[in-house]
Design a protein around this motif. Structure first.
Motif, PDB file in Angstrom:
ATOM      1  N   GLU A  55      40.025 113.880  42.395  1.00 15.27           N
ATOM      2  CA  GLU A  55      39.339 113.537  43.691  1.00 15.27           C
ATOM      3  C   GLU A  55      37.727 113.780  43.960  1.00 15.27           C
ATOM      4  N   ARG A  59      35.130 110.749  44.798  1.00 14.76           N
ATOM      5  CA  ARG A  59      34.164 110.704  45.643  1.00 14.76           C
ATOM      6  C   ARG A  59      32.693 110.486  45.338  1.00 14.76           C
ATOM      7  N   GLU A  60      32.288 111.244  44.154  1.00 17.44           N
ATOM      8  CA  GLU A  60      30.884 111.010  43.795  1.00 17.44           C
ATOM      9  C   GLU A  60      30.672 109.720  43.266  1.00 17.44           C
ATOM     10  N   VAL A  62      32.301 106.929  44.048  1.00 19.37           N
ATOM     11  CA  VAL A  62      32.589 106.141  45.419  1.00 19.37           C
ATOM     12  C   VAL A  62      31.040 105.901  45.848  1.00 19.37           C
ATOM     13  N   GLN A  63      30.448 107.258  46.194  1.00 18.69           N
ATOM     14  CA  GLN A  63      28.934 107.317  46.611  1.00 18.69           C
ATOM     15  C   GLN A  63      28.022 106.749  45.905  1.00 18.69           C
ATOM     16  N   THR A  94      39.565 108.970  49.032  1.00 15.83           N
ATOM     17  CA  THR A  94      37.948 108.888  48.490  1.00 15.83           C
ATOM     18  C   THR A  94      37.674 107.439  48.795  1.00 15.83           C
TER      19      THR A  94
END
Length: 234
Positions: A55, A59-60, A62-63, A94
């Protein structure tokens, strides 16, 4: 290779050298490189990670992809989508674009129902609806033309047909070959060729009817920008 052919990068940080931190940095660099180069889909396939670690990584990713998409174009149709391998919960948490479903996983219909509930105002712990894709993108692993036909009937968006050619890491695996790929591509779903794909044989896959190609090594072991340019300008 046709300019509109779909390109799908599957990650494997274990293929990189170094310790966990070095491999993680290298993977994120590759994800950023792929998004910047215009790869259509990135599948985060880090099976060795715990769910919490996956997760955090997602998240990283996705950004990074969001930043690259913003720089590339305002046209959503031209953006890179991140799919999480097998974990719909992580994709939702995410704000990823969707999921890839291996054989034996839940069905596309079940993914869409889970996604729909998460978007509902009554959904417990649902992420912000304005940031979550209203409809998940779903790719499905297929190993025969019959499975591709079933994937289309089950509502998947993409079928990953593999292995088309012999794989270096699995020399004993029997490749399906171009004729089986050609049969699979008759189904009413975009089919991506996977397994032993190289710059030399990718065009043959498209001539067989594939909508694009999916690969790990082709992207991870080469400059992604040069690979994309070669594939789309040949």
């Amino acid at each position: 290779m046709a300019e509109g052919a779909l390109l799908y990068y599957i990650t494997d940080s274990n293929a990189f050298s170094g310790n966990d931190r070095a491999r993680r940095i290298r993977l994120l660099d590759k994800i950023s490189e792929a998004a910047s180069a215009g790869v259509d889909h990135i599948q985060l396939r880090e099976k060795h990670l715990s769910i919490p670690d996956l997760e955090v990584l997602a998240r990283e990713a996705v950004q990074l992809i969001r930043n690259c998409n913003s720089l590339r174009t305002r046209n959503r149709e031209l953006t890179t989508a991140l799919l999480i391998n097998s974990r719909t919960d992580v994709a939702l948490a995410t704000l990823a674009s969707g999921v890839h479903l291996p054989a034996g996983n839940i069905s596309p219909a079940e993914v869409r129902e889970i996604w729909k509930r998460a978007l509902s105002p009554r959904g417990a712990g649902a992420p912000a609806g304005e940031l979550l894709s209203p409809c998940p993108q779903i790719s499905l692993a297929c190993h025969s033309p019959e499975e591709v036909t079933q994937a289309a009937l089950n509502g998947a968006d993409l079928a990953l047909f593999a292995p088309v050619f012999e794989k270096k890491d699995a020399p004993k695996t029997t490749p399906s070959g171009l004729e089986a790929l050609r049969q699979a591509c008759r189904a009413k779903i975009p089919v991506l060729a996977l397994g032993g794909i190289t710059l030399q044989n990718a065009e043959a896959c498209l001539r067989a009817g594939a909508a694009g190609i999916a690969a790990i090594r082709l992207f991870q072991e080469n400059s992604i920008a040069e690979t994309v340019r070669t594939l789309r300008e040949s």
